[in-house]
Design a protein around this motif. Structure first.
Motif, short mmCIF file in Angstrom:
data_model
loop_
_atom_site.label_atom_id
_atom_site.label_comp_id
_atom_site.label_asym_id
_atom_site.label_seq_id
_atom_site.Cartn_x
_atom_site.Cartn_y
_atom_site.Cartn_z
N LEU A 22 0.76 1.25 -0.61
CA LEU A 22 -0.63 1.18 -1.04
C LEU A 22 -1.32 -0.09 -0.55
N LYS A 23 -0.58 -1.19 -0.45
CA LYS A 23 -1.14 -2.42 0.11
C LYS A 23 -1.51 -2.24 1.58
N ASP A 24 -0.71 -1.44 2.31
CA ASP A 24 -1.04 -1.14 3.70
C ASP A 24 -2.32 -0.31 3.79
N MET A 25 -2.50 0.59 2.83
CA MET A 25 -3.71 1.41 2.81
C MET A 25 -4.94 0.57 2.50
N ARG A 26 -4.77 -0.34 1.55
CA ARG A 26 -5.91 -1.15 1.10
C ARG A 26 -5.40 -2.50 0.57
N PRO A 27 -5.49 -3.54 1.36
CA PRO A 27 -4.91 -4.84 1.00
C PRO A 27 -5.47 -5.47 -0.27
N ASP A 28 -6.72 -5.18 -0.63
CA ASP A 28 -7.31 -5.81 -1.81
C ASP A 28 -7.13 -4.99 -3.09
N LEU A 29 -6.33 -3.94 -3.03
CA LEU A 29 -6.11 -3.07 -4.19
C LEU A 29 -5.40 -3.84 -5.31
N LYS A 30 -5.87 -3.65 -6.53
CA LYS A 30 -5.29 -4.34 -7.68
C LYS A 30 -4.15 -3.51 -8.27
N PHE A 31 -3.08 -4.22 -8.68
CA PHE A 31 -1.88 -3.58 -9.22
C PHE A 31 -1.50 -4.18 -10.56
N ILE A 32 -0.82 -3.37 -11.35
CA ILE A 32 -0.11 -3.88 -12.51
C ILE A 32 1.13 -3.01 -12.71
N PHE A 33 2.24 -3.65 -13.05
CA PHE A 33 3.50 -2.95 -13.27
C PHE A 33 3.74 -2.84 -14.77
N VAL A 34 4.24 -1.68 -15.20
CA VAL A 34 4.59 -1.48 -16.60
C VAL A 34 6.10 -1.36 -16.70
N LEU A 35 6.72 -2.31 -17.38
CA LEU A 35 8.16 -2.33 -17.58
C LEU A 35 8.45 -1.44 -18.79
N ASN A 36 8.79 -0.21 -18.50
CA ASN A 36 8.89 0.81 -19.55
C ASN A 36 10.23 0.76 -20.28
N ARG A 37 10.19 1.11 -21.56
CA ARG A 37 11.37 1.13 -22.42
C ARG A 37 12.04 -0.25 -22.53
N ALA A 38 11.21 -1.27 -22.56
CA ALA A 38 11.73 -2.63 -22.76
C ALA A 38 12.30 -2.74 -24.16
N LYS A 39 13.40 -3.50 -24.30
CA LYS A 39 14.06 -3.63 -25.60
C LYS A 39 13.28 -4.55 -26.53
#
Length: 278
Positions: A137-154
């Protein structure tokens, strides 16, 4: 952030990481609040599963299943983005991911996405797939905003130890140059820890989101006291007691997890807003 036209996509090439759970339990209520407590559009791209239908009684979204194999998927996407609406795009894994992201790129609609959410679990393959999706996705659009969700965290306290494939080996025991964080471009704060809890499962069985249960104004204790006067109503007592547990647990989850997630989403969306094309 754009008023009434916010577009967030939830995507991972790996199946089983909780894309639909994150979409409905976190992103949908966030967009609902952003939209002035009005229902938002919800598009699920998956020809094999229709997970959003599990939330059949939810009032947060207007849900639609999108045919991924459609020969006019690019045109369908353009039509969706022409609508003045706040929307969540839940993109299925495996081949579906490739097909839909190609359609986003070829249609040019990737340039009108406000945020990409990448869910992952704590396994090594989850980290690898997160890096791949991020890079594509960064290759498609370098300024794209991201956030990661760490799912099932203890829990919040030990999240860096559990998700060492995301953060890298914080103990300094193993060489881990392939952690997700090492591959990001100057951004160390773009993650949300989604804690594991039975309330996620039970809310889905009620056909609702945790957010909606937490915002219900119901006094189950008074009802429980009333039923307890008639001991013959054993089933009603058990059900009311369970509903009280669900309500209390939802309240806690909303305060301890969802509110933190909402704040982080808002922070990422508003950061550098004046300097980036939206």
């Amino acid at each position: 952030m754009k008023k009434n036209n916010l577009k967030i996509i939830v995507v991972s090439s790996k199946g089983g990481v909780g894309k639909s759970t994150i979409s409905m339990q976190l992103i949908a209520p966030f967009l609902y609040e952003f939209n002035g407590n009005s229902p938002v559009a919800f598009y699920e791209f998956d020809d094999e599963n229709s997970d959003c239908l599990s939330y059949g009684d939810s009032k947060l979204t207007n849900r639609k299943i999108v045919e991924v194999s459609s020969p006019i998927l690019r045109e369908d996407l353009a039509e969706m983005f022409l609508k003045e609406e706040t929307a969540c795009f839940d993109i299925g894994g495996n081949k579906t991911t490739t097909m839909v992201l190609n359609a986003f790129n070829e249609s040019g609609m990737i340039h009108f996405v406000d945020l990409v959410v990448i869910p992952l679990l704590d396994g090594e393959q989850d980290g690898i797939n997160a890096i791949v999706i991020y890079s594509v996705l960064k290759d498609m659009r370098p300024d794209l905003k991201f956030i990661f969700v760490l799912n099932r965290a203890k829990n919040h306290r030990y999240v860096e130890y559990q998700f060492d494939n995301f953060f890298g080996d914080v103990r300094g025991i193993f060489e881990n140059n392939n952690s997700v964080r090492n591959c990001l471009l100057g951004d160390d704060e773009n993650y949300i820890a989604m804690l594991d809890d039975d309330i996620i499962k039970y809310s889905r069985r009620f056909g609702l989101t945790i957010y909606e249960i937490a915002h219900q104004n119901k006094d189950f204790i008074s009802l429980l006291k009333l039923n307890m006067k008639e001991m013959s109503k054993e089933q009603e007592i058990k059900l009311t007691s369970f509903k009280n547990y669900i309500k209390k647990t939802s309240d806690t989850y909303y305060d301890d997890v969802l509110k933190l997630g909402f704040n982080k989403l808002k922070f990422i969306l508003e950061r550098d807003h004046d300097n980036q094309a939206v």
